[in-house]
Write an enzyme that holds these catalytic residues in place. Structure first.
Site, short mmCIF file in Angstrom:
data_model
loop_
_atom_site.label_atom_id
_atom_site.label_comp_id
_atom_site.label_asym_id
_atom_site.label_seq_id
_atom_site.Cartn_x
_atom_site.Cartn_y
_atom_site.Cartn_z
N ARG A 124 0.63 -1.41 0.09
CA ARG A 124 0.13 0.08 0.14
C ARG A 124 0.81 1.27 0.07
O ARG A 124 0.63 2.10 -0.71
CB ARG A 124 -0.83 -0.10 1.38
CG ARG A 124 -2.01 1.07 1.33
CD ARG A 124 -2.41 1.17 2.65
NE ARG A 124 -2.87 -0.24 3.13
CZ ARG A 124 -4.13 -0.78 3.38
NH1 ARG A 124 -5.20 -0.08 2.61
NH2 ARG A 124 -4.39 -2.03 3.87
N CYS A 135 -26.20 -2.73 -8.54
CA CYS A 135 -27.57 -3.09 -7.81
C CYS A 135 -27.51 -3.59 -6.37
O CYS A 135 -27.45 -4.86 -6.03
CB CYS A 135 -28.37 -4.40 -8.60
SG CYS A 135 -29.45 -3.61 -9.58
N1 LLP Z 1 3.16 -9.06 3.20
C1 LLP Z 1 2.13 -9.86 3.50
C2 LLP Z 1 2.62 -11.36 3.79
C3 LLP Z 1 0.84 -9.49 3.39
O1 LLP Z 1 -0.27 -10.28 3.85
C4 LLP Z 1 0.33 -8.37 2.86
C5 LLP Z 1 -0.85 -7.64 2.94
C6 LLP Z 1 1.62 -7.20 2.64
C7 LLP Z 1 2.96 -7.92 2.70
C8 LLP Z 1 1.34 -5.83 2.23
O2 LLP Z 1 0.81 -5.12 3.26
P1 LLP Z 1 0.63 -3.69 3.05
O3 LLP Z 1 2.26 -2.87 2.90
O4 LLP Z 1 0.16 -3.10 1.67
O5 LLP Z 1 -0.17 -3.10 4.09
N2 LLP Z 1 -7.22 -5.46 1.35
C9 LLP Z 1 -6.87 -5.09 2.31
C10 LLP Z 1 -5.28 -5.10 2.62
C11 LLP Z 1 -4.91 -6.53 2.75
C12 LLP Z 1 -3.78 -6.71 3.08
C13 LLP Z 1 -3.29 -8.14 2.89
N3 LLP Z 1 -1.66 -8.34 3.04
C14 LLP Z 1 -7.25 -3.60 2.08
O6 LLP Z 1 -7.58 -3.03 0.83
O7 LLP Z 1 -6.92 -2.70 2.91
#
Ligand code: LLP
Length: 432
Positions: free
Chosen positions: A294, A362
């Protein structure tokens, strides 16, 4: 040129500029709804993480978590910036492979990897396979033997850290479907099993405590626990693991209420905790990996919509409907995630009205936000939703047979399509 809101939003002559391109020009050229990604910001974020690793660890690897935004171009950019990637499915792995991403820099995750996925990981020569459970270790061992390979393995550990984020995206606590628990002895058992498996090469451990986290302390605590476990394994088996993957999860700014912590502010205390704990436990400084997703692409994305119907329900609320919705951004319906929005061509107009911004699916829950401050809007106007670069395109759906949107990359006043939008024919292509 005016900077609007605390975030870096560039406005020229009242119009939102994306990578130096007026939003209205993008909408005219590619249509709406449209995902727009700012290449300079993506590269800047990648470089900031990479430089920060160098500064605080001298070495290490930043693996971009490609689940946040996955397409060929982002793997090309990650490679050019010297990053590795985290993949979590055959689809992501295949996309990386399709642009010849260096496989030794790939971390392959998953709590339920299929035989096909594990086989591909071994065949392609993925640098690190993050094992999630004991049967997977057994399976990897025999598959590697069969293929005449030695499988490079990290163990996914639940460090038991409670990070304050939405419960759906919390992953480090014991009640999680991901990884081996420390408290129960399961993690130690996994380490012993991996060490004694002739076809596995145990490199180290991995954790990911959650996502959209703003505090530094949970990362520090997790680092201590993880390095402590490397020490425990050494004490009990004599085997010293070398890799420490601390995952991702760094919070970003979605609205002005969010106060993200600069990358360096995490790295300093975390690297100190790693170093001190390693010293205390008499182990070498591990090779550190991190997996930001992110925080690399989130703020680089903007979605452009055209406003359609506006429905005022006196004394209740005013619905502002746009030409997209939950299909291109499911984060409100899933997490009640908040976004800043602005009228792209009147970006400086005072936001003196409140709208419930709805999609066109919808489904009553198909909203992009409630109580969104905006100026009084007119049908046909362009609405920009900011910080949509992560977990929007990658979580898009075709609900109501709405095609997946195109993605455009902008940089230095120019734009280029990086993902074609689906056509109606694409929608029926696989129907028999
Ligand atoms: N590494 C692993 C093992 C992960 O499971 C994730 C995210 C990341 C790295 C990266 O995390 P970040 O830096 O992006 O926070 N769909 C949700 C977020 C799910 C994150 C899943 N794992 C949302 O839209 O907020």
């Amino acid at each position: 040129m005016v900077l609007r809101m605390k975030r870096r939003v560039t406005v020229e002559n009242g119009e939102l500029m994306l990578g130096g391109v007026p939003a209205s020009r993008l909408a005219a050229e590619y249509g709406t709804p449209l995902y727009v990604m700012d290449e300079a910001l993506i590269r800047k974020n990648m470089q900031a993480f990479r430089d920060s690793m160098k500064e605080f660890y001298g070495d290490g690897l930043v693996c971009y978590a490609s689940k946040a935004f996955c397409c060929k171009e982002i793997y090309r950019i990650a490679e050019q910036e010297g990053l590795g990637v985290d993949v979590v499915s055959l689809g992501e792995l295949y996309t990386a492979k399709s642009v010849d991403f260096p496989m030794e820099k790939v971390c392959f995750h998953g709590n339920n990897k299929s035989e096909e996925e594990l086989r591909a990981a071994l065949e392609y020569g993925v640098g690190r396979i993050v094992a999630d459970n004991l049967p997977e270790l057994v399976q990897l061992d025999w598959m590697a033997a069969e293929m005449g390979k030695k499988a490079p393995v990290l163990l996914r550990i639940k460090p038991g850290i409670d990070a304050h984020t939405h419960s759906f995206i919390m992953t480090g606590q014991i009640d999680s479907k991901f990884g081996f628990a420390l408290e129960t002895g399961e993690a130690m058992e996994a380490a012993k099993q991996a060490i004694s498996s002739p076809n596995l090469q145990l490199l180290g451990i991995h954790c990911h405590i959650g996502s959209q986290i703003f505090q530094i302390q949970p990362f520090v605590e997790a680092a201590k626990v993880m390095v402590g476990f490397i020490g425990d394994v050494k004490e009990e088996t004599g085997f010293e693991m070398t890799d420490l993957n601390l995952g991702g999860g760094f919070g970003i700014r979605y609205t002005d209420e969010d106060e993200p912590v600069p990358f360096g502010d995490y790295m300093g205390p975390v690297s100190e905790a790693v170093r001190k704990t390693a010293d205390k436990r008499g182990i070498r400084m591990p090779f550190v990996l991190i997996e930001p997703g992110r925080s690399i692409v989130g703020e680089a994305g903007t979605t452009l919509y055209t406003v359609g119907s506006i429905k005022e329900i006196p004394n209740v609320r005013t619905y502002l409907a746009v030409d997209g919705g939950m299909g291109d951004n499911p984060r409100y319906i899933l997490y009640q995630a908040k976004y800043d929005m602005l009228p792209a061509c009147r970006a400086n107009a005072p936001a003196d009205h409140f709208y419930t911004v709805a999609g066109k699916c919808c489904e009553s829950g198909d909203l992009l936000g409630e109580n969104v401050p905006l100026p009084e809007m007119q049908p046909g106007e362009l609405l920009a939703v900011l910080s949509t670069g992560a977990y929007n395109y990658s979580m898009a759906s075709r609900y109501n047979r709405r095609p997946i949107l195109p993605v455009v990359m902008v940089k230095d006043g120019k734009s280029r399509l990086i993902v074609r939008g689906e056509t109606l024919d694409d929608l029926i292509r696989n129907d028999l």
